[in-house]
Scaffold this active site. Structure first.
Site, short mmCIF file in Angstrom:
data_model
loop_
_atom_site.label_atom_id
_atom_site.label_comp_id
_atom_site.label_asym_id
_atom_site.label_seq_id
_atom_site.Cartn_x
_atom_site.Cartn_y
_atom_site.Cartn_z
N ARG A 42 6.87 6.87 6.41
CA ARG A 42 6.37 7.20 7.75
C ARG A 42 5.32 6.18 8.15
O ARG A 42 4.95 5.33 7.36
CB ARG A 42 5.71 8.58 7.71
CG ARG A 42 4.65 8.63 6.62
CD ARG A 42 3.80 9.85 6.71
NE ARG A 42 3.10 10.15 5.48
CZ ARG A 42 1.96 9.63 5.09
NH1 ARG A 42 1.36 8.73 5.84
NH2 ARG A 42 1.40 9.97 3.95
N GLY B 210 -3.27 14.00 -1.76
CA GLY B 210 -4.14 14.15 -2.91
C GLY B 210 -4.23 15.58 -3.43
O GLY B 210 -5.02 15.88 -4.31
#
Ligand code: ADP
Ligand code: ADP
Ligand code: MG
Length: 644
Positions: free
Chosen positions: A285, A158
């Site tokens: 991931r 973010g």
């Protein structure tokens, strides 16, 4: 592919601990790596072996590719699991492992590289027929229409995102985003996207094996965020119908097939109120919120990653079992713009004995939460047959999670879970939650905590002097050795007798105080460290400080100063001594735990002194810049105001 014998975990904190657990369950030796700052960390103690990867800066240790590959070689680890964060999405790291003959437990370097840029992955998604948010890489917003979102193409967590709602703001926002992207990700490339209002964040867990198979493991809804970063995640999403699920999963798998994806990954989408969804990015991931998927599928995703890396084929899709919600417990202050907080974990007592509850954590009592790493303390995950019962269980678990030391978002998480918009499944990424608890209720709990602390302290004093052979059975309304004893909670001072007859002590035993509060018997868990008392119950947790009988005098100087609102590192200084400043002028930019914060002047004056240097570490409250007022009557002026 040869079976693995040992796995080096190139990470720290809760995810390192989590991976070690699965290694143990699989009979694989685990090897930890650690920075100087983490010498005594939990992941180091839990691993079968541990290799120091030193380095001067504690964060850089876990980013040092040669040092980590060398640690694997020395410890004869046959594989490396990167966890999330740090090197998890670093294609060069995956390639370095491949070259050194070490199995990288994750996707291939080329898939990481292809998805590493948001601009590049958008293109691939479009080619795979996946709808993307209208956007452009050429920083042109005219065709998109406002509002737009500027983000770093190489970004994550973010960071560096800016919503622009008026054309005038655009140039400055673009420049600021570029600067932050360069510093944070070493790549200033930006992406401008149409800002989707009231969107939900819904993502699909994907998995690929080395035989050309890809599968999905349903969705997770991560709409509850602050600063564009998730804090509560759940599966299934209350907003996803079977029809949306099918289309979204098909879109995610189309992209996974196109890039020949192997291992665990997540394809993120925004779900608009209209029911349309748009691709935003792929995380190559294991995800922080993977436990939610584990609980509804019964799979161990780390185990699946390890098995796939050894050449195993994917299992068939398990049915969805019930509902799961995860809450991220952070050392941060919701009342201060969610800025990270630091300190020693004086109280750390996760709830016990709740069926269907999981707590993943890398900290323990007395862990020093430092400025060096992410402030995530624990993930608390509840599982149950339906959403309503899971919300209730998670809220109950958080109420019974005792944690004191650094400020945490624990109460805020409960507020979110109890919030009408969340309960009804209508929350979106812009949902903002305010505290349920009134200041009056907070103060009433303060007073109860003070009484409990006073009684506990007196009890301990007597016990130490062996005056009392046992806990007195009688209680008295004012059972203090010094009725005038004063205490402080936060900024507020209390007399030990403030609760009058509201609180009656029923008994003290070891670290518990039982008290009748307005006729209801409640149990308090108390610990003491000098003049500090830590008083916890399922309604409130307080640090109560006993004040000295001879209060220190406060200096009454006229100094106006800009103080640091958080622990961090000085990034830039925007003023020089002698310079005139007015309210709103930027003074200093700090960085801590992935956050940038600019300290601004809030009065008119002249900079008298700059007390820090770029690169310097600062403590909360530390004076950064001294400003002398040029206004005659500036009584209310303070030096600076953190702006968020
Ligand atoms: P990061 O790499 O930092 O995770 P993402 O692109 O995944 O960046 O976005 C993070 C969050 O920002 C999303 O979950 C969402 O809340 C918000 N966001 C991202 N893109 C948009 C958009 N185009 N419109 C509205 N919100 C967005
Ligand atoms: P005194 O008040 O004369 O010292 P007590 O034996 O009544 O004699 O109390 C000793 C101290 O023990 C009190 O000052 C108070 O701090 C503590 N105390 C008394 N009653 C209770 C109780 N019910 N629970 C816990 N502590 C108590
Ligand atoms: Mg994302």
């Amino acid at each position: 592919m040869t079976p693995l014998r040992s796995v080096l975990i190139a990470n720290r904190g809760e995810i390192a601990v989590r991976i070690i657990k699965t290694c143990r369950a699989m009979g694989l030796e685990s090897v930890a790596v650690y920075s100087d700052a983490d010498r005594d960390a939990l992941h180091v103690r839990l691993a079968d072996r541990a290799v120091p990867i030193g380095g001067s800066a504690p964060r850089e240790s876990y980013l040092n590719i040669p040092a980590i590959v060398e640690a694997a070689r020395r410890s004869q680890a046959s594989a490396i699991h990167p966890g999330y964060g740090f090197l998890a999405e670093n294609a060069d790291f995956a390639a370095a492992c491949e070259q050194a003959g070490i199995t990288f437990i994750g996707p291939q370097a080329k898939a990481i590289r292809a998805m590493g840029s948001k601009a590049g992955s958008r293109k691939l998604a479009q080619e795979a027929g996946v709808p993307v948010v209208p956007g452009s890489a050429d920083e042109d917003f005219a065709t998109l229409g406002l509002p737009v979102l500027i983000k770093a193409s190489a970004g994550g967590g973010g960071r560096g995102m800016r919503v622009v709602r008026s054309a005038g703001e655009f140039p400055a926002a673009l420049a600021a985003a570029r600067g932050e992207a360069e510093r944070a990700f070493g790549d200033g490339s930006l992406l401008v996207e149409k800002y989707v209002e009231h969107a939900r964040h819904v993502e699909i867990q994907i998995f690929g094996d080395h035989h050309g198979n890809v599968m999905h493991l349903y969705e997770r809804d991560c709409s509850i965020q602050r600063r564009h970063q998730k804090i509560i995640e759940e599966s299934p999403s209350p907003a996803v119908t079977p029809e949306i699920r099918e289309r979204m999963a098909a879109a995610a798998l189309a992209l996974a097939k196109k890039i020949g994806y192997t291992s665990a990954g997540t394809v993120e989408f925004l779900l608009a109120p209209s029911g349309e969804f748009y691709f935003i990015e792929v995380n190559t991931r294991i995800q922080v919120e993977h436990p939610v998927t584990e609980m509804i599928t019964g799979l161990d995703l780390i185990r699946l990653q390890i098995e796939v890396a050894q050449g195993a084929r994917l299992p068939s899709l398990p049915p969805m079992r019930g509902h799961a919600i995860e809450a991220r417990l952070y050392a941060e202050d919701p009342a201060n713009n969610f800025l990270p907080s630091t300190g020693n974990l004086q109280v750390w007592q996760p709830p016990q004995g709740i069926a269907g509850l999981r707590v993943d954590s890398g900290v323990e009592k007395e862990t020093e939460v430092s400025v060096h790493y992410d402030p995530l303390l624990a993930k608390v995950i509840a599982h149950g047959p339906d959403r309503e019962s899971v919300i209730r269980k998670l809220s109950y678990a958080l109420s019974n999670f005792y944690v004191l030391g650094p400020t945490t978002n624990r109460e805020f998480l409960i507020d979110v879970l109890e919030h009408e918009e969340f309960r009804t499944g209508k929350a979106h990424t812009e949902t903002r939650v305010t505290s349920r608890s009134s200041p009056q209720a907070q103060q009433a709990e303060d007073e109860v905590a003070v009484t409990v602390a006073a009684v506990y302290g007196a009890h301990r004093e007597h016990a130490q002097r062996r005056i009392l052979p046992s806990v007195p059975v009688r209680y008295r309304n004012n059972p203090y050795p010094h009725p005038a004893a004063k205490f402080r909670i936060g900024e507020r001072e209390y007399e030990a007798s403030d609760t009058g007859s509201r609180v009656r002590i029923a008994g003290v035993k070891e670290d518990h105080v039982d008290a009748l509060v307005e006729g209801i018997r409640r149990r308090f868990t108390v610990s003491q460290d000098g003049d500090e008392y830590y008083v916890c119950s399922n309604l409130a947790q307080r640090k109560v400080t006993r004040l000295s009988r001879y209060p220190r005098r406060h200096g009454g100087g006229q100094q106006e100063s800009a103080n640091s609102p958080m622990p961090g590192q000085v990034l830039r200084i925007m003023v020089t001594a002698g310079q005139k400043v007015k309210p709103g002028d930027a003074l200093v930019t700090l960085e801590a735990m992935k956050m940038e914060q600019t300290i601004k002047a809030n009065m008119e004056g002249v900079v008298r002194a700059i007390l820090v240097r770029p690169g310097e570490m600062v403590a909360p409250g530390q004076m950064l810049v001294e400003i002398e007022s040029t206004e005659e009557n500036n009584e209310h002026a303070r030096g600076a105001n953190p702006n968020g």
